[in-house]
Design an enzyme around this catalytic site. Sequence first.
Site, PDB file in Angstrom:
ATOM      1  N   ARG A 292       0.821  -1.213   0.000  1.00  0.00           N
ATOM      2  CA  ARG A 292       0.000   0.000   0.000  1.00  0.00           C
ATOM      3  C   ARG A 292       0.853   1.260   0.000  1.00  0.00           C
ATOM      4  NH1 ARG A 292      -2.129   2.789   4.257  1.00  0.00           N
ATOM      5  NH2 ARG A 292      -1.691   1.108   5.734  1.00  0.00           N
TER       6      ARG A 292
ATOM      7  N   TYR B 173     -18.796  12.898 -16.844  1.00  0.00           N
ATOM      8  CA  TYR B 173     -19.108  11.601 -16.268  1.00  0.00           C
ATOM      9  C   TYR B 173     -20.015  11.741 -15.047  1.00  0.00           C
ATOM     10  CZ  TYR B 173     -18.489   6.982 -14.230  1.00  0.00           C
ATOM     11  OH  TYR B 173     -18.709   5.748 -13.695  1.00  0.00           O
TER      12      TYR B 173
ATOM     13  N   ASP C  60     -10.005  14.912 -17.738  1.00  0.00           N
ATOM     14  CA  ASP C  60     -10.377  13.509 -17.920  1.00  0.00           C
ATOM     15  C   ASP C  60     -10.126  13.158 -19.383  1.00  0.00           C
ATOM     16  OD1 ASP C  60     -11.648  11.046 -18.314  1.00  0.00           O
ATOM     17  OD2 ASP C  60     -13.187  11.472 -16.816  1.00  0.00           O
TER      18      ASP C  60
ATOM     19  N   LYS D  55     -11.701   1.425 -19.200  1.00  0.00           N
ATOM     20  CA  LYS D  55     -12.205   1.636 -20.554  1.00  0.00           C
ATOM     21  C   LYS D  55     -11.145   1.282 -21.608  1.00  0.00           C
ATOM     22  CE  LYS D  55     -15.882   3.455 -18.480  1.00  0.00           C
ATOM     23  NZ  LYS D  55     -15.472   3.749 -17.112  1.00  0.00           N
TER      24      LYS D  55
END
Length: 372
Positions: A46, A98, A169, A194
């Site tokens: 992490r 979005y 974006d 995507k």
Amino acid sequence: MTDEALRMETVAITAGRPSPYPGHPLSTPIVLASNFRADGAVEYARDGGTDTWQALETAVGSLEGGDAVAFASGMAAAAAILESLPTGTSVVVPADCYAGVRTLLNEGAAHGRWKVTAVDITDTAATEQAAWAADLLWLESPTNPLIDVADLPRLCAFGRDRGAQVVVDNTFATPLLQRPLAAGADYVLHSATKFIGGHSDLLMGVVVGRDPAAAAPIRRRRQLAGGTPGALEAYLALRGLRTLPVRLERAQASAGVLATRLAAHPGVSRVRYPGLPADPGHARAAAQMAGFGSMLAFEVVGGAGPADAVCAGVRVAVAATSLGGVETTLERRAKLAGQGHIPAGLIRMSVGIEHVEDLWADLDRALTAATA
């Protein structure tokens, strides 16, 4: 040769590879590890990631020209940017963007985290006026789902001149068609679910900062909030990235053919695709993009009912929510809450890599039946 000397299609293949020593694998393997021996560069996944995450970040960062940070999803990536903002921040966002990002912003605004102003991103002067004193200018181009095109060079420069952070974006365009960091953006966002992944089999997101200093607070948010990517997902996303150039080339070519034919179909009242010379975003896209992409939208004559019938009637294309995969997908975006600006008969289409004539026969049959 350095990445800078290579063409983008080649960088997509070569970046993020393991050291070129005899006996080493050509591709970075899946590293299934959360803990590492002490005193190394990374002691806990992490905190610093694994070789698999880092290979993907290197590849995407090389394509965008910045420092990439991978996340468990596109929304986790978007949230990391927003959560790094101070309370009271003023955010300007496209009215057409979005839906998940708009929902996240609206919920934060309702709790007093930030002030949100929505604008028509195609109106550059109005966007600049709204963003005059903004702390964050959130851009999306082409937009989701109306496929509108913003003047990225001008808006990025305006934001930087005014001291605002600028986020773009870049999911629909991909780094192969535009590189917002080069236009002056501070951050680029991708839903790697995507086009980068490309096969509808993973959830991932990526934020690319213009330099390591910009990426540092985003990486810190990932470390503390825990939006870390899975090992398999990172591996699949990198594997998908390798074929992005050929997938995008094929899909973009088909999108141009389908957009032209849809524009002439009696069952369609409007096609939204910047590759069409009559599209309002055509000149802008031609000036700032290396191609027009494989996303388009069209409005079905008769509104919502016939549009629903088109989605139900296709057999090659698939009625599905996501996009950017090898398969062509259609979605009725007007059904989503908070999307009242969307025309009733709008269908968003992500063009895949099927044979274009099979796609056209499928669409033509469904449209004719739905609007007869």
